[in-house]
Motif scaffolding. Structure first.
Motif, PDB file in Angstrom:
ATOM      1  N   GLU A  78       0.833  -1.199   0.000  1.00 48.67           N
ATOM      2  CA  GLU A  78       0.000   0.000   0.000  1.00 48.67           C
ATOM      3  C   GLU A  78       0.871   1.253   0.000  1.00 48.67           C
ATOM      4  O   GLU A  78       1.996   1.240   0.499  1.00 48.67           O
ATOM      5  CB  GLU A  78      -0.914   0.030   1.228  1.00 48.67           C
ATOM      6  CG  GLU A  78      -0.181   0.080   2.552  1.00 48.67           C
ATOM      7  CD  GLU A  78      -1.115   0.173   3.743  1.00 48.67           C
ATOM      8  OE1 GLU A  78      -2.337   0.230   3.553  1.00 48.67           O
ATOM      9  OE2 GLU A  78      -0.600   0.196   4.882  1.00 48.67           O
ATOM     10  N   GLY A  79       0.324   2.314  -0.568  1.00 49.59           N
ATOM     11  CA  GLY A  79       1.030   3.576  -0.559  1.00 49.59           C
ATOM     12  C   GLY A  79       0.967   4.236   0.798  1.00 49.59           C
ATOM     13  O   GLY A  79      -0.044   4.156   1.494  1.00 49.59           O
ATOM     14  N   VAL A  80       2.054   4.902   1.171  1.00 48.73           N
ATOM     15  CA  VAL A  80       2.148   5.572   2.460  1.00 48.73           C
ATOM     16  C   VAL A  80       2.241   7.082   2.277  1.00 48.73           C
ATOM     17  O   VAL A  80       1.491   7.837   2.883  1.00 48.73           O
ATOM     18  CB  VAL A  80       3.376   5.063   3.241  1.00 48.73           C
ATOM     19  CG1 VAL A  80       3.533   5.848   4.539  1.00 48.73           C
ATOM     20  CG2 VAL A  80       3.250   3.582   3.524  1.00 48.73           C
ATOM     21  N   ASP A  98      -4.360   7.993   4.753  1.00 44.31           N
ATOM     22  CA  ASP A  98      -5.084   8.461   5.934  1.00 44.31           C
ATOM     23  C   ASP A  98      -4.502   7.872   7.222  1.00 44.31           C
ATOM     24  O   ASP A  98      -4.489   8.526   8.262  1.00 44.31           O
ATOM     25  CB  ASP A  98      -6.562   8.080   5.823  1.00 44.31           C
ATOM     26  CG  ASP A  98      -7.300   8.910   4.780  1.00 44.31           C
ATOM     27  OD1 ASP A  98      -8.372   8.484   4.342  1.00 44.31           O
ATOM     28  OD2 ASP A  98      -6.776   9.981   4.393  1.00 44.31           O
ATOM     29  N   SER A  99      -4.009   6.662   7.140  1.00 42.52           N
ATOM     30  CA  SER A  99      -3.518   5.960   8.332  1.00 42.52           C
ATOM     31  C   SER A  99      -2.243   6.579   8.904  1.00 42.52           C
ATOM     32  O   SER A  99      -1.891   6.292  10.055  1.00 42.52           O
ATOM     33  CB  SER A  99      -3.278   4.486   8.009  1.00 42.52           C
ATOM     34  OG  SER A  99      -2.327   4.359   6.960  1.00 42.52           O
ATOM     35  N   GLY A 148      -0.417  13.107   9.844  1.00 36.77           N
ATOM     36  CA  GLY A 148      -0.123  13.691  11.135  1.00 36.77           C
ATOM     37  C   GLY A 148       0.991  12.992  11.893  1.00 36.77           C
ATOM     38  O   GLY A 148       1.487  13.502  12.895  1.00 36.77           O
ATOM     39  N   ARG A 149       1.407  11.820  11.407  1.00 41.58           N
ATOM     40  CA  ARG A 149       2.483  11.073  12.085  1.00 41.58           C
ATOM     41  C   ARG A 149       3.724  10.937  11.210  1.00 41.58           C
ATOM     42  O   ARG A 149       4.841  10.934  11.704  1.00 41.58           O
ATOM     43  CB  ARG A 149       1.980   9.682  12.476  1.00 41.58           C
ATOM     44  CG  ARG A 149       0.790   9.693  13.406  1.00 41.58           C
ATOM     45  CD  ARG A 149       0.466   8.278  13.911  1.00 41.58           C
ATOM     46  NE  ARG A 149       0.112   7.365  12.845  1.00 41.58           N
ATOM     47  CZ  ARG A 149       0.758   6.228  12.574  1.00 41.58           C
ATOM     48  NH1 ARG A 149       1.800   5.872  13.310  1.00 41.58           N
ATOM     49  NH2 ARG A 149       0.350   5.438  11.593  1.00 41.58           N
ATOM     50  N   PHE A 150       3.526  10.791   9.911  1.00 37.38           N
ATOM     51  CA  PHE A 150       4.634  10.595   8.978  1.00 37.38           C
ATOM     52  C   PHE A 150       4.851  11.850   8.154  1.00 37.38           C
ATOM     53  O   PHE A 150       3.906  12.560   7.808  1.00 37.38           O
ATOM     54  CB  PHE A 150       4.348   9.436   8.027  1.00 37.38           C
ATOM     55  CG  PHE A 150       4.358   8.064   8.652  1.00 37.38           C
ATOM     56  CD1 PHE A 150       4.358   7.886  10.027  1.00 37.38           C
ATOM     57  CD2 PHE A 150       4.382   6.934   7.845  1.00 37.38           C
ATOM     58  CE1 PHE A 150       4.365   6.626  10.593  1.00 37.38           C
ATOM     59  CE2 PHE A 150       4.388   5.663   8.389  1.00 37.38           C
ATOM     60  CZ  PHE A 150       4.371   5.512   9.770  1.00 37.38           C
ATOM     61  N   THR A 151       6.117  12.101   7.806  1.00 36.71           N
ATOM     62  CA  THR A 151       6.450  13.235   6.948  1.00 36.71           C
ATOM     63  C   THR A 151       7.425  12.784   5.874  1.00 36.71           C
ATOM     64  O   THR A 151       8.479  12.236   6.186  1.00 36.71           O
ATOM     65  CB  THR A 151       7.089  14.380   7.756  1.00 36.71           C
ATOM     66  OG1 THR A 151       6.197  14.790   8.801  1.00 36.71           O
ATOM     67  CG2 THR A 151       7.377  15.572   6.843  1.00 36.71           C
TER      68      THR A 151
END
Length: 124
Positions: free
Chosen positions: A46-48, A61-62, A65-68
């Motif tokens: 899946e794409g991140v 969406d998962s 706010g946590r990953f950059t």
């Protein structure tokens, strides 16, 4: 010969952070999409996150706010900063890139011509 090599994976406790790196060789990045994908055991890849030459970013969406995701054209590299990691983030993470300029960087795997071998991230 284009080559992408990931690094920075490892094991971390829930709530921790990791920074993945992707070194690109064989061509000088001047545009196109660069992205991170992941595949957990028994699940489809899946794409991140993805970023283009104008630094427009797309996130699953998962991980919002946590990953950059970030990129550095000077060093021909891409990064994924992962904070507040959860056990469900456990997967093998792959970086991918493509030279084609697009209006939007999606998570369609067919739009990425170049792929790394992946780096394992385990969150417990």
């Amino acid at each position: 010969h284009v080559q992408l090599v990931e690094s920075g994976g490892g094991s971390v406790q829930a709530g921790g952070s990791l920074r993945l790196s992707c070194a690109v060789s064989g061509y000088t990045y001047s545009g196109g999409c660069m992205g991170w994908f992941r595949q957990a055991p028994g699940k489809e890849r899946e794409g991140v996150a993805a970023v283009d030459e104008r630094f427009r970013r797309t996130y699953a969406d998962s991980v919002k706010g946590r990953f950059t995701i970030s990129s550095n054209s000077t060093s021909n590299a891409m990064y994924l900063r992962m904070n507040s990691l959860k056990p469900e983030d456990t997967a093998r993470y792959y970086c991918a890139a493509d030279k084609n300029i697009r209006t939007y960087c999606s998570f369609e795997e067919r739009e990425y011509a170049y792929w790394g071998q992946g780096t394992q991230v385990t969150v417990s």
